[in-house]
Design a protein around this motif. Structure first.
Motif, short mmCIF file in Angstrom:
data_model
loop_
_atom_site.label_atom_id
_atom_site.label_comp_id
_atom_site.label_asym_id
_atom_site.label_seq_id
_atom_site.Cartn_x
_atom_site.Cartn_y
_atom_site.Cartn_z
N VAL A 35 0.84 -1.20 0.00
CA VAL A 35 0.00 0.00 0.00
C VAL A 35 0.87 1.25 0.00
CG1 VAL A 35 -1.66 1.35 1.34
CG2 VAL A 35 -1.97 -1.13 1.09
N ALA A 36 1.93 1.24 0.82
CA ALA A 36 2.84 2.39 0.87
C ALA A 36 3.50 2.63 -0.48
CB ALA A 36 3.90 2.16 1.94
N LEU A 37 3.87 1.55 -1.18
CA LEU A 37 4.48 1.68 -2.50
C LEU A 37 3.51 2.31 -3.49
CD1 LEU A 37 6.77 1.13 -4.53
CD2 LEU A 37 5.84 -1.18 -4.81
N LEU A 38 2.27 1.85 -3.48
CA LEU A 38 1.27 2.38 -4.40
C LEU A 38 0.99 3.86 -4.12
CD1 LEU A 38 -1.25 -0.62 -4.51
CD2 LEU A 38 0.44 0.03 -6.25
N VAL A 61 14.10 0.28 -11.54
CA VAL A 61 14.34 -1.16 -11.34
C VAL A 61 15.84 -1.47 -11.37
CG1 VAL A 61 13.95 -3.46 -12.30
CG2 VAL A 61 12.09 -1.79 -12.28
N GLN A 62 16.59 -0.80 -12.26
CA GLN A 62 18.04 -1.01 -12.30
C GLN A 62 18.69 -0.57 -11.00
OE1 GLN A 62 20.00 0.47 -15.92
NE2 GLN A 62 18.00 0.43 -16.93
N GLN A 63 18.21 0.53 -10.43
CA GLN A 63 18.76 1.00 -9.16
C GLN A 63 18.40 0.04 -8.02
OE1 GLN A 63 16.91 4.85 -9.10
NE2 GLN A 63 18.58 5.85 -10.20
N ILE A 295 10.28 0.64 -2.69
CA ILE A 295 9.91 1.89 -2.02
C ILE A 295 11.12 2.81 -1.94
CG2 ILE A 295 9.20 2.92 0.17
CD1 ILE A 295 7.44 0.47 0.65
N VAL A 296 12.27 2.26 -1.55
CA VAL A 296 13.49 3.06 -1.47
C VAL A 296 13.83 3.63 -2.85
CG1 VAL A 296 15.97 2.99 -1.02
CG2 VAL A 296 14.40 1.79 0.50
N GLY A 297 13.78 2.78 -3.88
CA GLY A 297 14.09 3.23 -5.23
C GLY A 297 13.13 4.28 -5.74
N VAL A 298 11.83 4.08 -5.47
CA VAL A 298 10.81 5.04 -5.92
C VAL A 298 11.00 6.38 -5.23
CG1 VAL A 298 8.35 5.57 -5.74
CG2 VAL A 298 9.09 3.37 -6.67
#
Length: 337
Positions: A35-38, A61-63, A295-298
């Motif tokens: 949910v947090a990611l969305l 995604v690469q990161q 989440i970190v990457g986003v």
């Protein structure tokens, strides 16, 4: 007199069975992080038109593939109520070993890769031996190993970036088209270990023993689990996973960089915590870690698109970690009651 049989009815959404199913979904360890990611994706979509572009998502995604793989090994250790502060430095040393041995022609590329993974496994074995046999705290052991790996990386590399690597080492950084977006082979490869360990932890005796070790080492020992061998094996296995992350790091950057991965240990721990794994051990899910890494990457990518400085990105990430640990602490108190 004729009788009619009422057609079978399906349970409406408000029935106890439906509520129980919904409750299980909502209380699943991965539900909250997902949910947090969305929510994060929705927020950054409104903040930047570039966020949802295929090229940008491929970059995210690469990161994530390097930090996510590190976080996979970190998850196994944290599930046992341990922690590994050395994972980023060990990965960097493994990448330099691979790169130098292959670039200088000392070993064939595939053997150089195996040597780099083997070095990382030895660090994991050393961590595990000191924790299990000498009974040192994981925090202290891995903090010391962080400095050792960091120093060895700079000594062995002579402070020089290793270039002109064989294609075998950089091949996972090559891309293939998926629709209008180019995806790296390494990004796809990253998913396989997560699925493998999700199965192992959820469906095998080894996985149940790992959770039992994190919940209570003494109880696990009394039930017949060989806790010393299990814990030593988990630390060694985590080292192997760091070696795979080292190969992914080389494939992403195309060089052996002694300065790479210096803060990836913190990002890996952040991903594990945000993914719902308890720092107190015995509770968590591998797929939650994958979501946590995303989440970190986003967040890093979205904040960068918004023009937020890197130091403020670190500040916000630190706040997220504290928030996640606070939620974990309150949930543990609720379970105890």
């Amino acid at each position: 007199m004729t009788t009619t049989t009422a057609p079978p009815t399906t349970a409406p959404p408000g029935t106890p069975a439906a509520r129980r199913t919904a409750g299980r979904l909502l209380t699943h360890p991965t539900a909250g992080p997902l949910v947090a990611l969305l929510v994060a994706c929705a927020f950054f979509t409104f903040q930047s038109e570039q966020f949802l572009s295929g090229g940008n998502l491929s970059l995210v995604v690469q990161q994530v593939m390097v930090v996510g793989t590190l976080a996979l090994g970190q998850t196994l250790i944290i599930l046992t109520a341990g922690i590994d502060l050395s994972c980023g430095a060990v990965m960097a040393f493994g990448s330099i070993v691979m790169a130098k041995l292959a670039a200088e022609g000392a070993l064939p590329p595939l053997v150089a890769i195996a040597a780099g993974i083997g070095v990382c496994a030895l660090f994991g074995l050393a961590n595990g031996a000191l924790v299990t046999f000498v009974k040192l705290p994981p925090f202290i052991v891995t903090l010391g190993m962080l400095n050792i790996a960091f120093a060895l990386t700079h000594i062995y590399s002579e402070e020089q970036t290793v270039t002109e690597l064989p294609a075998v080492l950089t091949g996972l950084g090559e891309t293939f088209p998926l629709g209008r977006t180019d995806i790296t082979y390494g990004s796809v490869l990253t998913i396989a270990p997560f699925l493998c360990f999700a199965y192992l932890l959820g469906q095998t005796a080894w996985g149940k023993h790992t959770y039992a070790l994190g919940n209570s080492p003494e109880v696990a020992r009394l039930t017949g689990i060989r806790t010393t061998r299990l814990q030593l094996g988990i630390y060694t296995l985590a080292g192997v996973i760091y070696g795979i992350a080292a190969l992914l790091l080389i494939s992403r950057t195309g060089v052996g960089d002694p300065k790479a991965g210096q803060t990836d240990n913190l990002d890996a721990i952040t991903a594990v915590v945000l993914g719902g794994t308890s720092l107190f051990g015995g509770r968590g899910a591998i797929l939650g870690t994958l979501v946590g890494a995303l989440i970190v990457g986003v967040f890093r990518n979205g904040l960068q698109l918004m023009g937020v400085g890197s130091i403020y990105q670190t500040l916000i990430t630190g706040g997220l970690v504290i928030l996640a640990v606070t939620v974990d602490q309150f949930s543990r108190r609720k379970v105890r009651r």
